[in-house]
Write an enzyme that holds these catalytic residues in place. Structure first.
Site, PDB file in Angstrom:
ATOM      1  N   GLN A  45       0.663  -0.923  -0.172  1.00  0.00           N
ATOM      2  CA  GLN A  45       0.416  -0.112  -0.182  1.00  0.00           C
ATOM      3  C   GLN A  45       0.855   1.258  -0.389  1.00  0.00           C
ATOM      4  OE1 GLN A  45      -4.217   0.940   0.430  1.00  0.00           O
ATOM      5  NE2 GLN A  45      -2.668   2.266  -0.455  1.00  0.00           N
ATOM      6  N   HIS A  96      -1.824  -2.443  -8.230  1.00  0.00           N
ATOM      7  CA  HIS A  96      -2.888  -1.494  -8.509  1.00  0.00           C
ATOM      8  C   HIS A  96      -2.419  -0.099  -9.292  1.00  0.00           C
ATOM      9  CE1 HIS A  96      -5.162  -3.169  -5.234  1.00  0.00           C
ATOM     10  NE2 HIS A  96      -5.447  -1.479  -4.838  1.00  0.00           N
TER      11      HIS A  96
END
Length: 415
Positions: free
Chosen positions: A151, A209
């Site tokens: 993340q 992502h």
């Protein structure tokens, strides 16, 4: 187990499906409507479909909206800040409790195959270890893939590479990435090359992502696709979000699509969340911030839809209903032509199965595992129009869920 009076996708006639030893043993057309008995399930002309696939969810963060603080701006980056505040409070019990509640929501809405991203920018890998245990606990009822998701970056987070490698040792199935959030463009490019090299070394799948930003200059997708093409593993690689593509100029996109088709990588779009998070730095007109789903389909690229979040720092809503996500995409991506609607369920079924590389256990065919759902409506269009409930969900011949259609007890009154 026997299913009668069922319709199959792309066919108007009724079918009987026989299930033995957890597999489809017979699929045959009916000459007319059959009467139900104690040994059969009457589909009543509703659609028998392969199960829904949720290819992109964050189970570790689900059901944490407002804990300890709300995302007031509604932006992606404030969501990351709020999650950074919640992450130190994680325990294995906390993650498992919330994840199982979320999985129950998904199963209740016809999902049988899930890919979850799990934040591994945590020196203790608390959430990852918790979800590896859940995967083992539910393996007979549900297929769960775990993505090692950095993340806060691979190169921009202390020991980021080491944590990714440790996550694979702990049981992660898929290698993640977030190049647009790395400190520099150079870090982003290096991270994509490293991810593909790690996938080659370990045999793992990849799901990044990628370019989840409104910046039309974000070009990490071309780096990921080129690396996948050169390594010859494109079908094992997925680019999630790619919302910057919404802001690319058409000339560049024309060049890019040539590369994307050659690479054979997969795509996941999360339309409800992208519409919420993107366009936050715009005046009017505001971008929708959704990748070019319509154009991808027309170009023959494999693209599927996902919910992304369920009540977490990035998205306060979410209820496990992929039909809701599909409905949103149809509207926001201008995909309401009949030819687009008649196979619309592909975006939350077959395309997701291809992305997860589970096609050998997926499909309503004799000899394959009896994994299917019964939906309200006789074909894709009717199911999308009705936005009804999943009436039956069966995994390898075992019933996961059965419900009756809603009934109107008193009719509407006019005049």
């Amino acid at each position: 187990m026997k299913i009668i009076n069922a319709r199959l996708r792309g066919d108007e006639q009724l079918f009987t499906l026989q299930i033995e030893a957890g597999k489809f043993s017979r699929i045959s057309p009916q000459e007319g409507i059959l009467f139900s008995d104690l040994e059969s399930y009457d589909a009543n002309g509703n659609l028998c479909s392969v199960p829904f696939v949720e290819p992109h969810i964050h189970l570790d963060a689900a059901l944490t909206a407002g804990e300890p603080n709300w995302n007031i701006s509604g932006t992606l980056f404030e969501g990351i800040e709020r999650w950074a505040e919640r992450k130190p409070l994680l325990t294995e019990e906390d993650v498992q409790t919330r994840a199982l509640k979320t999985i129950e929501l998904l199963v209740a809405n016809g999902v049988q195959f899930i890919r979850t991203h799990v934040d591994v920018t945590d020196p203790n890998l608390v959430a990852l270890k918790a979800l590896v245990k859940i995967r083992e606990q539910i393996k007979d009822k549900l297929h769960l893939q775990i993505v090692a998701f950095p993340q806060e970056g691979i190169l921009s987070y202390p020991n980021g590479k080491g944590l990714m490698e440790q996550a694979i040792k702990e049981g992660a199935d898929v290698i993640g990435g977030i190049p647009h959030f790395e400190f520099t463009r150079e870090y982003g490019v290096e991270s994509m090359r490293w991810v593909i090299e790690l996938a080659q070394k370990t045999g793992k799948l990849v799901d990044v992502h990628c370019d989840e930003i409104d910046d039309g200059a974000a070009r990490f997708l071309e780096v990921l696709a080129t690396a996948a093409l050169e390594a010859g593993i494109g079908e094992r690689v997925t680019a999630s979000h790619t919302t910057a593509m919404h802001s690319y100029n058409n000339a560049y996109c024309s060049k890019l699509f040539r590369l994307l088709k050659m690479s054979k990588i997969n795509f996941v779009s999360c339309p409800t969340e992208s519409m919420h998070l993107q366009g936050r730095f715009d005046g009017y007109p505001k971008v929708r911030g959704i990748t070019r789903v319509k154009e991808m389909r027309e170009a023959g690229l494999n693209v599927c839809l996902a919910e992304d979040s369920i009540q977490d720092p990035w998205y306060t809503l979410g209820n496990g209903k992929l039909l809701r996500v599909l409905d949103s995409a149809i509207h926001s991506c201008h995909m309401m032509g009949y030819n687009e609607l008649e196979n619309g369920l592909d975006l939350i079924t077959n395309n997701g199965a291809r992305t997860l590389q589970i096609e050998e256990q997926y499909g309503i065919e004799i000899g394959k595992p009896a994994n299917f759902i019964i939906l309200e409506g006789g074909n894709d269009l009717e199911v999308i129009q009705k936005q009804g409930e999943v009436l039956l969900s069966v995994k390898e011949g075992n019933v996961l869920l059965e419900r009756k259609p809603a009934e109107i007890l008193t009719g509407p009154v006019f005049g």
